[in-house]
Design an enzyme around this catalytic site. Structure first.
Site, mmCIF file in Angstrom:
data_model
loop_
_atom_site.group_PDB
_atom_site.id
_atom_site.type_symbol
_atom_site.label_atom_id
_atom_site.label_comp_id
_atom_site.label_asym_id
_atom_site.label_seq_id
_atom_site.Cartn_x
_atom_site.Cartn_y
_atom_site.Cartn_z
ATOM 1 N N ASN A 9 0.865 -1.184 0.000
ATOM 2 C CA ASN A 9 0.000 0.000 0.000
ATOM 3 C C ASN A 9 0.896 1.227 0.000
ATOM 4 O OD1 ASN A 9 -1.819 2.040 0.455
ATOM 5 N ND2 ASN A 9 -2.413 1.372 2.520
ATOM 6 N N LYS A 11 0.098 4.232 -0.162
ATOM 7 C CA LYS A 11 -0.541 5.410 0.446
ATOM 8 C C LYS A 11 -0.308 6.626 -0.472
ATOM 9 C CE LYS A 11 -0.135 3.144 4.873
ATOM 10 N NZ LYS A 11 -0.053 3.237 6.330
ATOM 11 N N HIS A 97 -9.439 1.201 5.132
ATOM 12 C CA HIS A 97 -8.157 1.401 5.822
ATOM 13 C C HIS A 97 -8.381 2.338 7.008
ATOM 14 C CE1 HIS A 97 -4.062 2.532 6.689
ATOM 15 N NE2 HIS A 97 -3.687 1.458 6.011
ATOM 16 N N GLU A 99 -6.780 4.749 8.054
ATOM 17 C CA GLU A 99 -6.576 6.174 7.741
ATOM 18 C C GLU A 99 -7.813 6.769 7.077
ATOM 19 O OE1 GLU A 99 -2.920 5.508 5.631
ATOM 20 O OE2 GLU A 99 -1.987 4.887 7.516
ATOM 21 N N GLU A 169 -5.262 -4.885 10.615
ATOM 22 C CA GLU A 169 -4.218 -3.884 10.832
ATOM 23 C C GLU A 169 -4.462 -3.182 12.165
ATOM 24 O OE1 GLU A 169 -2.326 -2.635 6.807
ATOM 25 O OE2 GLU A 169 -3.947 -1.258 7.271
ATOM 26 N N GLY A 175 2.806 2.134 10.963
ATOM 27 C CA GLY A 175 3.789 3.213 10.822
ATOM 28 C C GLY A 175 4.480 3.583 12.116
ATOM 29 N N SER A 215 3.658 -2.238 10.411
ATOM 30 C CA SER A 215 5.112 -2.335 10.602
ATOM 31 C C SER A 215 5.680 -3.710 10.242
ATOM 32 C CB SER A 215 5.496 -1.930 12.037
ATOM 33 O OG SER A 215 5.109 -0.588 12.278
HETATM 34 P P1 13P Z 1 3.175 0.256 7.750
HETATM 35 O O1 13P Z 1 3.655 -1.031 7.117
HETATM 36 O O2 13P Z 1 3.928 1.464 7.263
HETATM 37 O O3 13P Z 1 3.104 0.161 9.236
HETATM 38 O O4 13P Z 1 1.681 0.487 7.235
HETATM 39 C C1 13P Z 1 0.764 -0.561 7.309
HETATM 40 C C2 13P Z 1 -0.429 -0.174 6.541
HETATM 41 O O5 13P Z 1 -1.163 0.715 6.935
HETATM 42 C C3 13P Z 1 -0.687 -0.869 5.265
HETATM 43 O O6 13P Z 1 -1.951 -0.581 4.782
#
Ligand code: 13P
Length: 253
Positions: A9, A11, A97, A99, A169, A175, A215
């Site tokens: 992803n 983003k 997601h 976010e 997740e 992150g 992560s």
């Molecule tokens: P990270 O791997 O940067 O922690 O992000 C995970 C994520 O949100 C994938 O959609």
């Protein structure tokens, strides 16, 4: 058997040129995908058609959007419909997601509409669920995730659910460099599978792929993926570095 998937992803990162370079670097790594293994790359909207054309001669490589509209078509300035995604050859779409849930106030009910539109257009949803830190600290994460599944997926038929991938997740792991332990991931994935079995039957539960996100890195992917209910990963930061992403894909083996 169910598919093993590593999905990147991106983003809101990378220019078109950087994204093309990353895809070319991933393809040049010469990954040998085994039967049932898939690599999915979720790019920003403007790069989807390009990503699809770069990947089209590589079996096992698929393109995902990171979102789609909850409306079918019409006067929704700035939105991108599932039908539009289908028209440029998109295979998967990330839905829900954390976010999107947090910054764009996407509710479980809105996400249910997105899941329906994706499926109606032949695009497989990668449906994200997962709890914030305070819920984990209160040890109520199972109830929290169960509600996310119920309110966005339980209206589907067992046949429709076969085209859904679930990504767990935990928000506190996204992150942050904090990864769920292999045991925490396995416990939640087994719980998700048990909820699916309960609602849709054992066959559907054995069929649905449940990915871990938060992560995930080359250094922890093998341990995470070795769990019986972890069917791969949804990778954020590490998906932006070809060497890290391909190393994670290799841990599926
Ligand atoms: P990270 O791997 O940067 O922690 O992000 C995970 C994520 O949100 C994938 O959609």
């Amino acid at each position: 058997m169910r598919k093993k998937i590593v999905a990147g992803n991106w983003k809101m990162n990378l220019t078109l040129a950087q994204g093309e370079q990353l895809i070319n670097d991933i393809l040049q790594a010469g990954l040998k995908l085994e039967e049932g293994q898939e690599v999915v790359i979720a790019t920003p909207f403007p790069y989807l058609a390009k990503a699809k054309s770069l990947l089209k001669n590589y079996p096992g490589f698929y393109v995902a959007a990171q979102n789609c509209s909850s409306e079918k078509s019409g006067a929704y300035t700035g939105e991108v419909s599932a039908e539009m995604l289908q028209s440029v050859g998109v295979d998967y779409v990330i839905i829900g997601h954390s976010e999107r849930r947090e910054y764009f106030q996407e509710s479980n009910a809105v996400l249910a509409k997105k899941v329906d539109l994706a499926l109606a257009n032949g695009i497989k949803p990668i449906f994200c669920c997962g709890e914030p830190l305070e819920i984990r600290q209160a040890e109520t994460q199972n109830d929290y995730v169960a509600t996310q599944l119920e309110e966005s997926l339980y209206h589907l038929t067992a046949e429709q659910l076969k085209d859904v991938v679930i990504a767990y997740e935990p928000i506190w792991a996204i992150g942050t460099g904090l990864t769920a332990s292999a045991a925490q991931a396995q416990d939640m994935h087994a719980f998700i599978r048990s909820r699916i079995a309960n609602k849709f039957g054992r066959e559907a539960a054995l069929h649905v792929s449940v990915l871990y996100g938060g992560s995930a890195k080359p250094g922890n992917a093998a341990e995470l993926f070795s769990n019986p209910d972890v069917d791969g990963g949804l990778i954020g930061g590490a998906s932006l570095v070809a060497a890290d992403f391909t190393a994670i894909v290799q841990k599926l083996a």
